[in-house]
Design an enzyme around this catalytic site. Structure first.
Site, PDB file in Angstrom:
ATOM      1  N   GLY A   9     -11.276 -14.055 -12.771  1.00  0.00           N
ATOM      2  CA  GLY A   9     -10.638 -12.758 -12.675  1.00  0.00           C
ATOM      3  C   GLY A   9     -10.082 -12.314 -14.005  1.00  0.00           C
ATOM      4  O   GLY A   9     -10.561 -12.714 -15.067  1.00  0.00           O
ATOM      5  N   ASP A  13     -11.436  -3.999   3.182  1.00  0.00           N
ATOM      6  CA  ASP A  13     -12.329  -2.873   2.920  1.00  0.00           C
ATOM      7  C   ASP A  13     -13.789  -3.239   3.148  1.00  0.00           C
ATOM      8  O   ASP A  13     -14.596  -2.392   3.542  1.00  0.00           O
ATOM      9  CB  ASP A  13     -12.136  -2.368   1.488  1.00  0.00           C
ATOM     10  CG  ASP A  13     -10.881  -1.533   1.323  1.00  0.00           C
ATOM     11  OD1 ASP A  13     -10.372  -1.021   2.333  1.00  0.00           O
ATOM     12  OD2 ASP A  13     -10.413  -1.394   0.181  1.00  0.00           O
ATOM     13  N   CYS A  25       0.808  -1.215   0.000  1.00  0.00           N
ATOM     14  CA  CYS A  25       0.000   0.000   0.000  1.00  0.00           C
ATOM     15  C   CYS A  25       0.844   1.269   0.000  1.00  0.00           C
ATOM     16  O   CYS A  25       0.319   2.369  -0.193  1.00  0.00           O
ATOM     17  CB  CYS A  25      -0.936  -0.014   1.201  1.00  0.00           C
ATOM     18  SG  CYS A  25      -2.251  -1.241   1.075  1.00  0.00           S
ATOM     19  N   ASP A  62     -14.528   6.915   1.880  1.00  0.00           N
ATOM     20  CA  ASP A  62     -14.740   5.723   2.692  1.00  0.00           C
ATOM     21  C   ASP A  62     -14.071   4.517   2.045  1.00  0.00           C
ATOM     22  O   ASP A  62     -13.503   4.599   0.950  1.00  0.00           O
ATOM     23  CB  ASP A  62     -16.236   5.474   2.894  1.00  0.00           C
ATOM     24  CG  ASP A  62     -16.551   5.037   4.321  1.00  0.00           C
ATOM     25  OD1 ASP A  62     -15.755   4.266   4.878  1.00  0.00           O
ATOM     26  OD2 ASP A  62     -17.582   5.479   4.869  1.00  0.00           O
ATOM     27  N   ASP A  63     -14.149   3.359   2.719  1.00  0.00           N
ATOM     28  CA  ASP A  63     -13.365   2.202   2.309  1.00  0.00           C
ATOM     29  C   ASP A  63     -13.953   1.437   1.136  1.00  0.00           C
ATOM     30  O   ASP A  63     -13.233   0.698   0.454  1.00  0.00           O
ATOM     31  CB  ASP A  63     -13.197   1.260   3.508  1.00  0.00           C
ATOM     32  CG  ASP A  63     -12.369   1.906   4.600  1.00  0.00           C
ATOM     33  OD1 ASP A  63     -11.162   2.110   4.384  1.00  0.00           O
ATOM     34  OD2 ASP A  63     -12.927   2.237   5.657  1.00  0.00           O
ATOM     35  N   ASP A 114     -10.258   1.295   7.908  1.00  0.00           N
ATOM     36  CA  ASP A 114      -9.049   0.494   8.095  1.00  0.00           C
ATOM     37  C   ASP A 114      -7.822   1.353   7.835  1.00  0.00           C
ATOM     38  O   ASP A 114      -7.891   2.409   7.202  1.00  0.00           O
ATOM     39  CB  ASP A 114      -9.048  -0.795   7.266  1.00  0.00           C
ATOM     40  CG  ASP A 114      -9.020  -0.572   5.763  1.00  0.00           C
ATOM     41  OD1 ASP A 114      -9.174   0.577   5.309  1.00  0.00           O
ATOM     42  OD2 ASP A 114      -8.864  -1.562   5.034  1.00  0.00           O
ATOM     43  N   ASP A 171      -8.765  -3.764  -4.609  1.00  0.00           N
ATOM     44  CA  ASP A 171      -7.455  -3.359  -4.107  1.00  0.00           C
ATOM     45  C   ASP A 171      -6.394  -4.289  -4.676  1.00  0.00           C
ATOM     46  O   ASP A 171      -6.570  -5.512  -4.669  1.00  0.00           O
ATOM     47  CB  ASP A 171      -7.412  -3.415  -2.582  1.00  0.00           C
ATOM     48  CG  ASP A 171      -6.477  -2.366  -1.988  1.00  0.00           C
ATOM     49  OD1 ASP A 171      -5.323  -2.287  -2.460  1.00  0.00           O
ATOM     50  OD2 ASP A 171      -6.899  -1.643  -1.073  1.00  0.00           O
TER      51      ASP A 171
END
Length: 335
Positions: free
Chosen positions: A145, A97, A19, A51-52, A230, A74
């Site tokens: 994915g 999240d 991150c 917000d998350d 978080d 993420d």
């Protein structure tokens, strides 16, 4: 890759790590400021308060059981050299999240970028295995994915969860007089930076980054908490600033009460500080009144990867590190 060949160090293929490679918060907000759609009706949480995750009401408008969809994504560059551990960390971080909003993850899809001509694709399978194991442990379906050939390896998840729209954990619901609880120790950015530079492995850091925030989220909801976020790439100070700004309050932090991983302070003293941590402090500094030194502020701004929840409420077993107070001249007071 043959048995005789050394396994590549994944962190050496990334400009940043975890991150800490996020776009700086101030720069991100300038770009997003003109693109913020208004919330209303079924869109309960958008990007307006940072917000998350996004939250959309799914049903229940006619008086029946009410449900909401929580949506987030993420992904990031390698934060550790071991591909399996990187997959676990990235998946844990992405799921966080949903937990930070008071939701439960339901289904996720992989996001994978891989330099096929530089790193054996067999290692990508290890990354995906780590992500799959964490998703299974969270009770979250992992279904396919998307992958691309990319000069820099990246991995993460797009996650859809469910929540009760009347029992969300939001970052704009903080009120004065409520304690602040932190559910994981800080220092992850510093230790990841040292790992990248030296190859040293910090087991405690990996264990922290692969611990789901599920139990902390459930405990917060059970305690009637309505405000949380978080702590990830913008550091404790950065995420707390977003919370108090959104809630229209200020906060006091007791620096001595903030927990750190055992090797974090010695590693900081040795100079292992991510650039993202310094950018975090530069961003929040105008809004902070500090009674501690610069080193302590930089530790509080350390860019975390898969950090804990910052909860406006008290959770048994976790340290209280401060409290929310009425809005003051400084958004955050560190003492």
């Amino acid at each position: 890759m043959t048995l005789a060949e050394p396994r590549p160090r994944l962190t050496q293929y990334a400009a940043g790590g975890g991150c800490a490679c996020k776009v700086p918060p101030g720069e991100l907000e300038r770009v997003l400021g003109a693109l913020t759609p208004p919330v209303g009706d079924d869109l309960l949480v958008g990007v307006e308060t940072g917000d998350d995750a996004a939250v959309v009401r799914l049903d229940g408008l006619a008086g029946g059981p009410s449900r909401a969809i929580v949506m987030t994504t993420d992904f990031f560059t390698p934060v550790v050299d071991d591909p399996y551990d990187w997959g676990r960390i990235a998946a844990t971080n992405a799921l966080s999240d949903v937990y930070a909003m008071g939701g439960e993850p339901l289904v996720a899809v992989n996001l994978l970028a891989w330099p096929r001509d530089r790193i054996p694709f067999e290692l990508a399978a290890e990354v995906l295995r780590g992500g799959a194991e964490v998703s299974a442990a969270a009770g979250c379906h992992l279904a396919g994915g998307h992958s691309i050939d990319d000069p820099e390896p990246k991995y993460g998840l797009a996650v859809t969860g469910v929540a009760d729209p009347a029992r969300l954990l939001r970052n704009d619901a903080g009120v004065p007089g409520v304690p602040l609880t932190l559910t994981k120790p800080l220092g992850l950015g510093i230790l990841n930076n040292r790992h990248k530079a030296t190859g040293e492995i910090f087991v405690e850091a990996v264990e922290t980054m692969t611990t789901l925030n599920r139990e902390a989220s459930r405990a917060a909801l059970a305690a009637g908490v309505v405000c949380a976020t978080d702590v990830t790439g913008f550091g404790l100070l950065g995420h707390l600033y977003k919370l108090v700004r959104a809630s229209g309050v200020s906060a006091v932090i007791d620096a001595a009460a903030v927990p750190y991983l055992e090797a974090a302070r010695p590693s900081y003293a040795a100079g292992y500080v991510p650039g993202g941590s310094r950018r975090n402090l530069d961003w929040v500094r105008p809004h902070v009144e500090s009674r501690v030194d610069e080193d302590e502020l930089l530790l509080l701004a350390d860019a975390q990867t898969s950090g804990g929840l910052l909860v406006a409420g008290e959770l048994p077993g976790h340290p209280v590190i401060g409290e929310l107070i009425p809005a003051a001249e400084a958004a955050i007071i560190v003492r």
